[in-house]
Write an enzyme that holds these catalytic residues in place. Sequence first.
Site, PDB file in Angstrom:
ATOM      1  N   GLU A  61      12.374 -28.566  -1.478  1.00 57.37           N
ATOM      2  CA  GLU A  61      13.009 -27.664  -2.438  1.00 57.37           C
ATOM      3  C   GLU A  61      13.740 -28.415  -3.547  1.00 57.37           C
ATOM      4  O   GLU A  61      13.781 -27.959  -4.689  1.00 57.37           O
ATOM      5  CB  GLU A  61      13.971 -26.718  -1.714  1.00 57.37           C
ATOM      6  CG  GLU A  61      13.303 -25.756  -0.745  1.00 57.37           C
ATOM      7  CD  GLU A  61      13.015 -26.364   0.633  1.00 57.37           C
ATOM      8  OE1 GLU A  61      13.409 -27.528   0.870  1.00 57.37           O
ATOM      9  OE2 GLU A  61      12.400 -25.680   1.464  1.00 57.37           O
ATOM     10  N   ARG A  86      10.810  -8.055  -2.001  1.00 55.65           N
ATOM     11  CA  ARG A  86      10.027  -9.266  -2.311  1.00 55.65           C
ATOM     12  C   ARG A  86       8.652  -8.903  -2.872  1.00 55.65           C
ATOM     13  O   ARG A  86       8.082  -9.646  -3.669  1.00 55.65           O
ATOM     14  CB  ARG A  86       9.899 -10.173  -1.092  1.00 55.65           C
ATOM     15  CG  ARG A  86       9.319  -9.480   0.119  1.00 55.65           C
ATOM     16  CD  ARG A  86       9.328 -10.390   1.325  1.00 55.65           C
ATOM     17  NE  ARG A  86       9.103  -9.650   2.542  1.00 55.65           N
ATOM     18  CZ  ARG A  86       8.411 -10.102   3.584  1.00 55.65           C
ATOM     19  NH1 ARG A  86       7.894 -11.296   3.555  1.00 55.65           N
ATOM     20  NH2 ARG A  86       8.274  -9.369   4.664  1.00 55.65           N
ATOM     21  N   ARG A 134      13.805  -9.129   2.490  1.00 57.78           N
ATOM     22  CA  ARG A 134      12.622  -9.053   3.340  1.00 57.78           C
ATOM     23  C   ARG A 134      12.243  -7.644   3.801  1.00 57.78           C
ATOM     24  O   ARG A 134      11.055  -7.329   3.869  1.00 57.78           O
ATOM     25  CB  ARG A 134      12.858  -9.940   4.563  1.00 57.78           C
ATOM     26  CG  ARG A 134      11.775  -9.862   5.612  1.00 57.78           C
ATOM     27  CD  ARG A 134      11.976 -10.905   6.703  1.00 57.78           C
ATOM     28  NE  ARG A 134      10.918 -10.845   7.687  1.00 57.78           N
ATOM     29  CZ  ARG A 134      11.025 -10.258   8.871  1.00 57.78           C
ATOM     30  NH1 ARG A 134      12.153  -9.689   9.220  1.00 57.78           N
ATOM     31  NH2 ARG A 134      10.017 -10.253   9.723  1.00 57.78           N
TER      32      ARG A 134
END
Lengths: 282, 316
Positions: free
Chosen positions: B61, B13, B170
């Site tokens: 979203e 990320r 992540r």
Amino acid sequence: MSKTTYELENYVKQTRRDIVRMVHGVQSGHPGGSLGCTEFLTVLYQNVMRNNPTSFDISGKDEDVFYLSNGHISPVFYSVLAHSGHFPIEELATFRKINTRLQGHPTTHEGLPGVRIASGSLGQGLSVACGTAQAKKLDGEDKLVYVLMGDGELQEGQVWEAVMYASHNKLDNIIATVDVNGRQIDGDTKDIMGFADLKSKFEAFNWNVIYMDGNNLNDVQDTLSKAGVLSGSGKPICILMNTEMGNGVDFMMGSHKWHGIAPNHDQLAEALRQNPSAVGDY
Amino acid sequence: MTTLTTMEKKDTRSGFGDGLYEVAKKNDKVVGLCADLTGSLKMNKFQDEFPERFFQMGIAEANMIGTAAGLAISGKIPYTGTFANFSTGRVYDQIRQSIAYSHKNVKICASHAGLTLGEDGATHQILEDIGLMKMLPGMTVINPCDYSQTKAATIEIADHEGPVYLRFGRPKWPIFTTDMEFTIGKALHMREGTDVTIFATGHLVWNSLEAAKALAEQGISAEVINIHTIKPLDNKAILDAVANTKCAVTAEEHQMNGGLGDSICQLLARNTPLPVEMVAVNDSFGESGTPMELLEKYGLGVKDVIAAAKRAVSRK
């Protein structure tokens, strides 16, 4: 040049004819909501929007743009686009037929001039309008973004995400019209999922809200002018447009039943008799 | 034989965040949208440097996807950022109609994909997103393997006209592609081998390289190919590879149904049927745990790739 009320009336009658003929021709489509929004879209495209229909640019750069969020009323959209010069009116005869650019619900997929986004799955148009309004602000443009939604469509949660976003970001270049015809497929909106007071709902989200009689040409012209004046005042603008589903064809009015069914031969003849041609059929 | 070594670890990320900042410096059409996860997506640098081009969307979203479509219509190149779960499954219909069918130039950038999200558990560990996205006509699907490749992909996709799904994660992960070229749709040969080809994507590329090293010590020569672009698939690279090795392993942090392995099996079945073993999650949700614990428990560890390679070789 602005059309006179007399000219607009003729366009309205012509579009009503187009709608019932298109839907009759393939025995499918949505005549009720289309007829209810005929005056609004006619005035918008003939007299209000600052755009260039004959050399359509999908980006809408330095033009007013319009998004149809309730894509099922494609018959009225196609008719108005054709009569405002986006494509030849003869193409209306291909509505919903194989290989047509006039798909059941509007799409960019076939490259039809006048369409910038697919719609049909409800609740998405106001979000798209937010994006374009944001881009116009970023580019320092003063042009406007119009969007039309159905009242039943407001049951989609995404609409309220966009309502919140637009006011938070002061998108005062959006003029969102809600077709308040009080009907949806399964019945009256008040029985299916009532909204209580739409005006106070939009105002609570910090929008400017004005009413319009969507089936009165003069009121549509005046209200759209007023909305244009309100733009730039720091709040997005909502027009609550009262309409009669099926307006202009008496047996289609007063009920939700003509939301998505086609007239038979006799019904078509009667609808056409009520709306004589003054512009010319496709 | 190429041997890849690494000293440094970084999250993919961060590759996205740094790539977005770099591409925004070069291209003023690039805009960023984020649904209340700016820190998690590492979009802060972009936000700080280009505040007028950053749009905070809140926890909404669906509206983010539609807004991105509207920005794209006006000629912007929107990068949307949220977790992979909320980038795909939550907004599938919005992506389908307003982006894919409408062919809008939107880059859907999705972090925290897969099991390696870790402790937050299965609600957030989407393992179906590659399948959802690759089924959409016209959608490009990219799943980079490390920080450098994610950064390169983030920059590269701005020049690709059309919708893109960019998937990353992540955890801190070894960096091993720093000097490698990234081209959309072009597979990367990571290690030569003659007995079996391991086609891997995302975090599992590193596990596959580790597996290949161990296999070499056991006398099995494993080729490792990084399929960072799952759609369009590099058919030629895949077919050329198996023409030599005659068997394959696929490795990914995704459901077996709908993932990279599924795409490769389709290609091989139609062209050159041969043994394939799949390292993927087998019709299961994840759970809480550390990334490494989860990869082990759900059969995506180095030992699982080794075992799959041996099975594939034995079936030749």
